[in-house]
Design an enzyme around this catalytic site. Structure first.
Site, PDB file in Angstrom:
ATOM      1  N   PHE A 296     -48.187 -27.288 -58.869  1.00 30.43           N
ATOM      2  CA  PHE A 296     -49.476 -26.635 -59.080  1.00 30.43           C
ATOM      3  C   PHE A 296     -50.308 -26.647 -57.797  1.00 30.43           C
ATOM      4  CE2 PHE A 296     -53.840 -26.395 -60.720  1.00 30.43           C
ATOM      5  CZ  PHE A 296     -53.723 -25.248 -61.475  1.00 30.43           C
TER       6      PHE A 296
ATOM      7  N   GLU B 249     -51.270  -9.832 -55.774  1.00 34.22           N
ATOM      8  CA  GLU B 249     -51.260 -11.055 -56.589  1.00 34.22           C
ATOM      9  C   GLU B 249     -51.509 -12.270 -55.714  1.00 34.22           C
ATOM     10  OE1 GLU B 249     -51.334 -12.422 -59.345  1.00 34.22           O
ATOM     11  OE2 GLU B 249     -50.061 -11.526 -60.881  1.00 34.22           O
ATOM     12  N   ASP B 250     -52.145 -13.279 -56.278  1.00 35.54           N
ATOM     13  CA  ASP B 250     -52.285 -14.547 -55.562  1.00 35.54           C
ATOM     14  C   ASP B 250     -50.980 -15.319 -55.566  1.00 35.54           C
ATOM     15  OD1 ASP B 250     -52.430 -14.869 -58.309  1.00 35.54           O
ATOM     16  OD2 ASP B 250     -54.109 -16.279 -58.290  1.00 35.54           O
TER      17      ASP B 250
ATOM     18  N   ARG C 254     -61.631 -22.423 -56.149  1.00 33.99           N
ATOM     19  CA  ARG C 254     -61.186 -21.157 -55.556  1.00 33.99           C
ATOM     20  C   ARG C 254     -61.731 -20.997 -54.141  1.00 33.99           C
ATOM     21  NH1 ARG C 254     -59.046 -18.012 -59.782  1.00 33.99           N
ATOM     22  NH2 ARG C 254     -59.997 -18.304 -61.811  1.00 33.99           N
TER      23      ARG C 254
ATOM     24  N   ASP D  53     -45.485 -17.109 -60.449  1.00 35.99           N
ATOM     25  CA  ASP D  53     -44.921 -18.380 -60.911  1.00 35.99           C
ATOM     26  C   ASP D  53     -43.695 -18.076 -61.784  1.00 35.99           C
ATOM     27  OD1 ASP D  53     -44.629 -21.033 -61.652  1.00 35.99           O
ATOM     28  OD2 ASP D  53     -46.290 -21.039 -63.051  1.00 35.99           O
TER      29      ASP D  53
HETATM   30  P1  IMP Z   1     -46.903 -16.205 -64.001  1.00 38.52           P
HETATM   31  O1  IMP Z   1     -47.292 -15.175 -65.021  1.00 38.52           O
HETATM   32  O2  IMP Z   1     -46.245 -17.400 -64.644  1.00 38.52           O
HETATM   33  O3  IMP Z   1     -46.081 -15.661 -62.859  1.00 38.52           O
HETATM   34  O4  IMP Z   1     -48.243 -16.803 -63.408  1.00 38.52           O
HETATM   35  C1  IMP Z   1     -49.077 -16.003 -62.695  1.00 38.52           C
HETATM   36  C2  IMP Z   1     -50.519 -16.423 -62.727  1.00 38.52           C
HETATM   37  O5  IMP Z   1     -50.714 -17.784 -63.136  1.00 38.52           O
HETATM   38  C3  IMP Z   1     -51.047 -16.327 -61.324  1.00 38.52           C
HETATM   39  O6  IMP Z   1     -51.535 -15.041 -61.048  1.00 38.52           O
HETATM   40  C4  IMP Z   1     -52.130 -17.388 -61.325  1.00 38.52           C
HETATM   41  O7  IMP Z   1     -53.341 -16.849 -61.793  1.00 38.52           O
HETATM   42  C5  IMP Z   1     -51.631 -18.429 -62.285  1.00 38.52           C
HETATM   43  N1  IMP Z   1     -50.933 -19.524 -61.550  1.00 38.52           N
HETATM   44  C6  IMP Z   1     -49.602 -19.699 -61.403  1.00 38.52           C
HETATM   45  N2  IMP Z   1     -49.314 -20.799 -60.694  1.00 38.52           N
HETATM   46  C7  IMP Z   1     -50.510 -21.329 -60.354  1.00 38.52           C
HETATM   47  C8  IMP Z   1     -50.887 -22.497 -59.583  1.00 38.52           C
HETATM   48  O8  IMP Z   1     -50.060 -23.276 -59.055  1.00 38.52           O
HETATM   49  N3  IMP Z   1     -52.225 -22.692 -59.437  1.00 38.52           N
HETATM   50  C9  IMP Z   1     -53.168 -21.895 -59.992  1.00 38.52           C
HETATM   51  N4  IMP Z   1     -52.865 -20.796 -60.712  1.00 38.52           N
HETATM   52  C10 IMP Z   1     -51.548 -20.519 -60.890  1.00 38.52           C
HETATM   53 MG    MG Z   2     -53.430 -14.429 -60.998  1.00 40.10          MG
END
Ligand code: IMP
Ligand code: MG
Length: 183
Positions: free
Chosen positions: A160, A107-108, A173, A111
């Site tokens: 963010f 995963e990148d 990106r 959040d």
């Molecule tokens: P989650 O499901 O809320 O944990 O979010 C996960 C996905 O949201 C990540 O894999 C990213 O693709 C995107 N994401 C979450 N935070 C950021 C951010 O700060 N910048 C850009 N993409 C984000």
């Molecule tokens: Mg992602």
């Protein structure tokens, strides 16, 4: 676009440097070495979550000293916004058979943990030999779901971020470093 700029102004928002290219590359190398040690004698399958993880995954596996395979699947949760939509959709399925394999989800960023929760449920329908998760970034204060992340690159504030695979409205990106929205 100046890829080395001290700040980026995007749609009136200011982004400032958070992690340099050097800091990222050093940490990715450490993660690669740690995984190489932990998986000695095994042939893991690295499974990247598109689109965000593609650059991290590319650098990570170059630092892994093992025979390994790769695959990707694609999720969407953010749409084009800076906050999570609260919904996850599977946009592209896996192609490989993960049954009996040691899989490492790449995963990148984690959040809220919603995407990772969805992934855990997705893989609970399969029978991999083992499953671990590596995420370059985690926002610990944003976590809302109980998820397990085995390898973490950096813990960052709940702001963010863009660059190194992470997008804002599908762009930025291709920055080699990571910038954060300054509030
Ligand atoms: P989650 O499901 O809320 O944990 O979010 C996960 C996905 O949201 C990540 O894999 C990213 O693709 C995107 N994401 C979450 N935070 C950021 C951010 O700060 N910048 C850009 N993409 C984000
Ligand atoms: Mg992602």
């Amino acid at each position: 676009m100046n890829k080395k700029a001290d700040k980026l102004i995007i749609n009136g928002d200011t982004f400032i440097p958070l992690l340099t290219e050097e800091q990222i590359q050093k940490r990715v190398k450490e993660l690669g070495e740690q995984i190489s040690n932990d998986y000695k004698g095994k042939v893991p399958v690295f499974i990247g979550v598109l689109n965000g993880a593609f650059i991290f995954m590319s650098d990570l596996i170059k630092n892994v000293d093992l025979e390994c395979e790769i695959d990707f699947f694609k999720l969407s949760s953010y749409g084009d916004s800076k906050i999570s939509s609260g919904k996850v959709k599977l946009l592209k399925e896996l192609n490989c058979d993960v049954n009996g394999r040691d899989i490492i989800i790449v995963e990148d960023i984690v959040d809220t943990g919603l995407s990772l929760k969805y992934i855990e449920e997705l893989f609970s329908k399969h029978t991999p030999e083992s499953m671990k998760v590596v995420s370059l970034l985690v926002k610990p204060e944003s976590l809302k779901y109980d998820v397990k992340i085995d390898y973490i690159g950096f813990r960052i504030p709940s702001q963010f971020v863009i660059g190194y695979g992470l997008d804002y409205q599908q762009k930025y990106r291709n920055l080699s470093s990571i910038y954060v929205l300054s509030e």
